[in-house]
Structures are given as C-alpha cells and as structure tokens.
Design an enzyme around this catalytic site. Sequence first.
Site, PDB file in Angstrom:
ATOM      1  CE  LYS A 204      -3.614   2.473   2.430  1.00  0.00           C
ATOM      2  NZ  LYS A 204      -4.666   2.430   3.446  1.00  0.00           N
ATOM      3  CE  LYS A 226      -3.738   8.232   6.397  1.00  0.00           C
ATOM      4  NZ  LYS A 226      -4.920   7.358   6.213  1.00  0.00           N
ATOM      5  CD  GLU A 242       5.596  -4.066   4.047  1.00  0.00           C
ATOM      6  OE1 GLU A 242       4.987  -4.946   4.683  1.00  0.00           O
ATOM      7  OE2 GLU A 242       5.983  -3.002   4.568  1.00  0.00           O
ATOM      8  CE  LYS A 257      -6.022   2.018  -0.745  1.00  0.00           C
ATOM      9  NZ  LYS A 257      -6.538   2.143   0.585  1.00  0.00           N
ATOM     10  CB  SER A 283     -11.222   7.507  -3.949  1.00  0.00           C
ATOM     11  OG  SER A 283     -10.018   7.930  -3.332  1.00  0.00           O
ATOM     12  CE1 TYR A 322     -14.837   3.295  -3.131  1.00  0.00           C
ATOM     13  CE2 TYR A 322     -12.890   3.659  -4.509  1.00  0.00           C
ATOM     14  CZ  TYR A 322     -13.470   3.526  -3.258  1.00  0.00           C
ATOM     15  OH  TYR A 322     -12.690   3.619  -2.132  1.00  0.00           O
TER      16      TYR A 322
HETATM   17  C1  PBG Z   1      -7.437   3.732   5.240  1.00  0.00           C
HETATM   18  C2  PBG Z   1      -7.802   3.472   3.841  1.00  0.00           C
HETATM   19  C3  PBG Z   1      -7.623   4.386   2.804  1.00  0.00           C
HETATM   20  C4  PBG Z   1      -8.173   3.812   1.666  1.00  0.00           C
HETATM   21  C5  PBG Z   1      -8.660   2.559   2.026  1.00  0.00           C
HETATM   22  N1  PBG Z   1      -8.400   2.348   3.380  1.00  0.00           N
HETATM   23  C6  PBG Z   1      -7.076   5.760   2.818  1.00  0.00           C
HETATM   24  C7  PBG Z   1      -5.735   5.981   3.328  1.00  0.00           C
HETATM   25  O1  PBG Z   1      -4.930   5.084   3.530  1.00  0.00           O
HETATM   26  O2  PBG Z   1      -5.451   7.161   3.574  1.00  0.00           O
HETATM   27  C8  PBG Z   1      -8.211   4.511   0.344  1.00  0.00           C
HETATM   28  C9  PBG Z   1      -9.161   3.996  -0.650  1.00  0.00           C
HETATM   29  C10 PBG Z   1      -9.409   4.891  -1.800  1.00  0.00           C
HETATM   30  O3  PBG Z   1      -8.768   5.939  -2.001  1.00  0.00           O
HETATM   31  O4  PBG Z   1     -10.290   4.537  -2.576  1.00  0.00           O
HETATM   32  N2  PBG Z   1      -6.885   2.783   5.992  1.00  0.00           N
END
Ligand code: PBG
Length: 334
Positions: A204, A226, A242, A257, A283, A322
Amino acid sequence: MSEKLNLPIRPRRNRKSPAVRGLVREVQLNPSDLIYPLFIHEGAENEPIESMPGCHRWTLSGLVGEVGEAYAAGVRAVVLFPKIEENLKSSEGSECYNADGLVPRAIKALKKAYPDLAVITDVALDPYNSDGHDGIVRADENGELKILNDETVTVLCRQAVCHADAGADIISPSDMMDGRVGAIRDALDAAGHEEVSILSYTAKYASAYYGPFRGALDSAPKAGDKKTYQMDPANRREALREADLDIAEGADMVMVKPAGPYLDIIKQLADAVDVPVAAYQVSGEYLMIKSAAKDGWIDEEKVAMESLIGIKRAGADMILTYFAKDVAKQLASA
Ligand code: PBG
C-alpha cells in the site's frame, strides 16, 4: 493495382470476428472478480459523496438495497468503510471494537440478507482516530509526531475479532503497521475464528490518489502524512519484502494499492507469490474517469471496463473498484 504481400503470418486473422476474438481472448473479467467498496454512516438518509460522484454514504437499509443490486448483477464481495461521528473519535480509536458499532451492525444486516455474500472489513484506525491516522499518534520528547506500531497492532487485533464476531468473512488490514497480519491471525484463531481469512493490504503506497476517499470519510490526517507507514511510490523491491512477511505471517491474499499506476507491482507480485493477488482501483482513479466522462471527454463505461481489464491482465485475481456494480451490470448485459 496493389501487389499481394507474401505474408504467411497475418495476426489480423485472429481478430476477424467477435466469435474468433472471443476464442482467443486471454483475459476475461467476471462479476465474481469484483469487490465493491461501500461507505456507511449513522445518518437517516443516504448521502451523496461530493468528492466521489456516484457514491453514497449509505444508511444500513440503503446499504442492503445497494448490495442487492450489485448482487443481482453477480457481485459476491463487498468491503465496508464507516464514517464515524466526530464525538466517537478518540486518540486510541476504541470505537473500532465496539460490538454495537456501525460496522458490526452492517455486517449482520448484510449476512442476514445475503448469507453467501463475502463480507470484507477494513481494519485500520483512521475512521475512528481523532488524529486521522491509521495508527495511534503520540508526540515524542521533541514534539515530533510518531505513529506507534505495536500499540496500534493491539487495537487492530480487537477490531479484527470484533468484525469476525459479527460475521465478517474476510478481514482486511489497511494500516501498514509491521507485524499486524501475524498478530491478527493469532487473535482470530484464539477467538475461534480460524475460518476467517486475511486479505492484507501488502503493498500500500503513500498515494495522493486517496484524496477523494478521505473526503468521503472525513478521515484525512490532522497533521503530517502517512509516509512513515505507507510505502514510497518509487519502490518496487520493497513490495516483495512486504509480501514475504505478510504471507509468512498468514495472509491468505495480498493486495496492491493503488492499481492503475502500479501495474508493474501487481505483475511482480502475481509472478512471485503463491497466494491470490488483489488490486484496489482507488478513489482518485475512479474520480479521474468519472470527471473526464462527465464532460463527455471519454466514454465512462468503456474506459472503466478497459481500466479493470488492464489491472486483471497485469495479474490481479480480484479487484476492488467503485465501478463494481456498474461494470457487473455491463458484463451481465454483454
Ligand atoms: C485507510 C484506507 C484508505 C483507503 C482505504 N483504506 C485511505 C488511506 O490510507 O489514507 C483509500 C481507498 C481509496 O482511495 O479509494 N486505511
């Protein structure tokens, strides 16, 4: 008069009709590959999400209705994201393991309505954390903010067991703390949930593509970013490291992701690991397609489909998107 070329090999023969193209097609997207991410809230009305046109914060009955439509089109997996009210947020995020909380109630409603639906839950603190981070935040002696690893993992284990108690089929830790997969596996097993799976957010990345999602949940970090827990977008080998750890700790499936800008990482993991690989079309990827289509610049249905085929072709066995309901409907009518 043009000359006939002496061409014994003509690749176009394999593209000459829909029937032949169907025979030689290498990658087929199926509704059963799709995982539909859904937002829920305590409100009395379904609420359109401004930062993600076409998505809503659902009430529990709205959720059951929306999943019903996706289910009818063949989608068999969903993942839930709660918008938690400000007064329930805290620095420890303890609302995340409230057995009567929003997520446990949503799991129960879905499992009652669709017993064979795979209900996946996100395990991380950000919706519950007053600091907007996936882990517990503490200032060190110099005032620098630290995301505490081991203390966070303890809370994540309680969250995972709470979701499993409510009937979740798959637990999906998205927090990127070290050691959480093994700790969650132990906690689930100790609670008698050895049949509950773990889909780990393995690679991620610290991505700007998550912006619209944080708007949907009002979960953006209050301070800092983050980058001390999510991966640097420049790194490829680190994804293997990982993955090795998550699989050794008991992950049943691993995830990459975002998806579209990280196809090389999907391919790398698909080639290297012996567990299924998931990819999350996040998203920002969704929004780019939506907004270009809104003004008629691109064809939403076709681009959404092509984006997912690309992700599957790279090696993803399953895709969080989505577009899940819309694409499943498209596939059902094709
Ligand atoms: C948080 C989480 C996030 C997403 C899924 N779980 C956001 C982040 O890590 O800040 C993002 C999903 C998306 O952007 O569609 N644990």
